[in-house]
Design an enzyme around this catalytic site. Structure first.
Site: not given
Ligand code: KIV
Length: 251
Positions: A45-46, A84, A112, A114, A181
């Site tokens: 999602d960057s 993501d 993925k 978080e 991260e």
């Protein structure tokens, strides 16, 4: 690399090896990374920041992720293609499973999200639905607003303990690998030594099993911001500028 399709199980069994992972948001980059033999490609999602121009990842929508996953998946990579779950797309178990299925329908082979213990029910349900899960601990970009910035994690004992417990919980729940991260290198090393699945570091020192970068940071195609821990291998934006200038003068 052999022609074998890379599965989440293959990545899990790469524990102890150096696993290179990079992001791709479209067909050409996914194809290029795959041709080079990168075994794990992430539609991160960057993309919200380096492709869509948002200030952070919290504005990325499911439909945007699906669009980019479809583009990357058209490359039919041998690599495992993970994607993501964007911000607020996995607040409940129901939402997490439904949105993971949407990403899989778009072409993702793993998802993925978080967080650790806070999202464990969601993680278990995603895995129970047959979708491989890729963890993400340490600095969580989707929490940038609540945390007031991007902070290194693991500097104090309480953070070290929380990271270790979260990593163990994700591994026990069945995550096939975990991104770490901006975790302090000693804590990243300790987690890597203690858990049975590969850790994939970003800004977390050299001792993780694998390393992942946002590909635009590595290649210098988003020159307006580069994280301190990245050493770009190319200043592609400068080369593009020069080529475009040259063409402009030639017409
Ligand atoms: O969104 C992303 O690209 C990521 C990686 C950098 C780990 O989460």
């Amino acid at each position: 690399m052999s022609a074998t399709k890379v599965t989440a199980e293959i990545i899990r069994r790469m524990k102890g090896q150096k696993i290179p992972a990079l992001t791709a948001y479209d067909y050409p980059m996914a194809k290029l990374l795959d041709e080079i033999g990168i075994p794990l490609i992430l539609v991160g999602d960057s993309l919200g920041m380096v492709v869509l121009g948002y200030p952070d990842t919290t504005q990325v929508m499911m439909a945007e992720m699906e669009h980019h996953v479809r583009a990357a998946a058209r490359a039919k990579p041998r690599a495992l293609l993970a994607a993501d779950l964007p911000y607020h797309s996995y607040r409940t178990v129901k939402e997490a499973v439904a949105n993971s299925k949407r990403l899989v329908a778009a072409g993702a082979e793993a998802v993925k999200a978080e967080g650790g213990r806070k999202i464990l029910e969601q993680v278990r349900s995603i895995i129970a639905a047959g979708i491989p899960f890729f963890g993400h601990l340490g600095m969580l970009p989707q929490s940038v607003r609540e945390e007031g910035g991007y902070h290194v994690k693991g500097k104090v004992e309480s953070e070290r303990e929380a990271l270790l417990t979260d990593a163990q919980a994700l591994a026990d729940a069945g995550a096939f690998a975990i991104v770490l991260e901006l975790v302090t290198p000693p804590v990243a090393r300790e987690i890597t030594e203690k858990i049975s699945v590969p850790t994939i570091g970003i800004g977390s020192g050299p001792d993780c099993d694998g390393q992942i970068l946002v590909t635009t940071d590595l290649l210098g195609t988003f020159p307006w911001f580069t994280p301190k821990f990245v050493k770009p291998r190319l200043n592609a934006a400068d080369q593009m500028r020069a080529a475009i200038e040259e063409w402009k003068k030639s017409i």
